[in-house]
Enzyme design. Structure first.
Site, PDB file in Angstrom:
ATOM      1  N   GLU A  23      -7.219 -85.348 -40.868  1.00 36.62           N
ATOM      2  CA  GLU A  23      -7.179 -86.255 -42.787  1.00 36.62           C
ATOM      3  C   GLU A  23      -5.524 -86.823 -42.473  1.00 36.62           C
ATOM      4  O   GLU A  23      -4.950 -86.257 -42.487  1.00 36.62           O
ATOM      5  CB  GLU A  23      -7.820 -85.863 -43.367  1.00 36.62           C
ATOM      6  CG  GLU A  23      -7.527 -84.385 -43.381  1.00 36.62           C
ATOM      7  CD  GLU A  23      -8.377 -83.987 -44.631  1.00 36.62           C
ATOM      8  OE1 GLU A  23      -9.421 -84.064 -45.394  1.00 36.62           O
ATOM      9  OE2 GLU A  23      -8.512 -82.222 -44.526  1.00 36.62           O
TER      10      GLU A  23
ATOM     11  N   LEU B  47     -11.454 -82.236 -46.033  1.00 28.89           N
ATOM     12  CA  LEU B  47     -12.485 -82.447 -46.842  1.00 28.89           C
ATOM     13  C   LEU B  47     -13.338 -83.107 -47.152  1.00 28.89           C
ATOM     14  O   LEU B  47     -13.216 -84.402 -46.365  1.00 28.89           O
ATOM     15  CB  LEU B  47     -11.408 -83.106 -48.101  1.00 28.89           C
ATOM     16  CG  LEU B  47     -11.360 -82.946 -49.408  1.00 28.89           C
ATOM     17  CD1 LEU B  47     -11.791 -81.504 -50.257  1.00 28.89           C
ATOM     18  CD2 LEU B  47     -11.002 -83.673 -50.305  1.00 28.89           C
TER      19      LEU B  47
ATOM     20  N   LYS C  78     -11.424 -77.658 -52.390  1.00 29.70           N
ATOM     21  CA  LYS C  78     -10.213 -78.472 -52.905  1.00 29.70           C
ATOM     22  C   LYS C  78      -9.639 -77.425 -53.850  1.00 29.70           C
ATOM     23  O   LYS C  78      -9.726 -77.597 -55.265  1.00 29.70           O
ATOM     24  CB  LYS C  78     -11.086 -80.220 -54.092  1.00 29.70           C
ATOM     25  CG  LYS C  78     -10.226 -80.984 -53.704  1.00 29.70           C
ATOM     26  CD  LYS C  78     -10.813 -82.117 -54.731  1.00 29.70           C
ATOM     27  CE  LYS C  78      -9.786 -83.273 -54.561  1.00 29.70           C
ATOM     28  NZ  LYS C  78      -8.862 -83.437 -53.562  1.00 29.70           N
TER      29      LYS C  78
END
Length: 284
Positions: free
Chosen positions: A180, A204, A148
């Site tokens: 995503e 993620l 991240k």
């Protein structure tokens, strides 16, 4: 005026300063987490703290504080800013050093910054009742999306592409499959099955994702963790996204095509209800 936290000090926001040589500024050499606050309490804090440590480890970056100290800082900021509903943003960078592509010496102190954002109505967002619209865009990010990092330029561009198209967000597509959303994990529902991309370096590892999938399984909902295409998404009965700041958010349109009935579906609505209920019970 907000109180923010910078390298061990609580300061008024207009007095907070970071070096121009900070590697977060020069190289996006940093990681971050966002923790939601509901009723003055932190949602899923343990998960965010654990993922922070993983991100730091993957980048061989030192942690400036322990998990216990991090929790205390979060709570102090919530208290000082009288935050009832909103977010706590946390960022750790490799610190300030003369500009060089090589990492600085190990004795370079990391930079840590935290601040709050008030978001009244976060849990009762109108969008959750009407659903959001998304478009598809190519996924042009770097390969280690499981870390991240603060390098969020392309997701920001994706948000702007969606805005220009009259949509709320974008789903990114790579090799024919959805990875995503720009700032969330993506899901479709077909029949009684919830489908979302499997974990890997391509996405993620969402903290809200993990909690929602666990709660779905506990509620006897069927879950498949696999890739899915945009064609599958458009043919789905429902779609939704999850993130720390939106919880479970229904998607009612993809690339101009209505999903299901064109209204938020029962699965997404139920998962949002369960998530908010259970997360509040476990909040710290």
């Amino acid at each position: 005026m907000r109180t923010v936290y910078v390298n061990g000090e609580y300061l008024p926001e207009d007095q907070a300063k970071i070096s121009v040589f900070d590697r977060g500024f020069l190289f996006a050499d940093g990681v971050y987490e966002v923790t939601s606050v509901l009723d003055g309490k932190l949602i899923d804090f343990a998960g965010h703290a654990a993922r922070l440590q993983r991100s730091l480890s993957e980048l061989e970056m030192a942690s400036p504080v322990t998990s216990e100290e991090l929790l205390a800082i979060h709570k102090e900021l919530v208290a000082r800013n009288e935050l009832t509903e909103g977010l706590v943003y946390l960022q750790v960078t490799r610190g300030a050093a003369d500009r060089d592509f090589l990492y600085p010496d190990e004795d370079t102190a990391p930079t840590i910054v935290l601040f709050t954002q008030a978001k009244p109505g976060l849990a009762d967002a109108p969008a959750a009742k009407r659903g959001i619209k998304v478009i598809s865009i190519p996924d042009r990010r770097w390969g280690r999306r499981d870390i991240k990092t603060v390098q969020l330029l392309y997701p920001s561009m994706g948000k702007m592409m969606a805005k220009a198209a009259g949509a709320d967000d974008a789903w990114m597509v790579e090799d024919g499959a959805v990875t995503e959303g720009t700032s969330n994990n993506a899901y479709i529902v077909k029949g009684n099955t919830i489908i979302t991309r499997h974990l890997g370096e391509e996405i993620l590892h969402g903290i809200t994702r993990a909690a929602v999938l666990r709660m779905a399984a506990e509620s006897q909902m069927k879950v498949e963790e696999r890739s899915f295409t945009m064609e599958e998404a458009m043919d789905a009965d429902e779609a939704f996204v999850t993130s720390a700041s939106t919880f479970v958010m229904p998607v009612v349109e993809i690339d101009g095509a209505q999903i299901g009935t064109g209204a938020p579906g029962k699965v997404a609505a139920r998962l949002r209800e369960i998530y908010l209920d259970e997360s509040l019970k476990a909040a710290v």
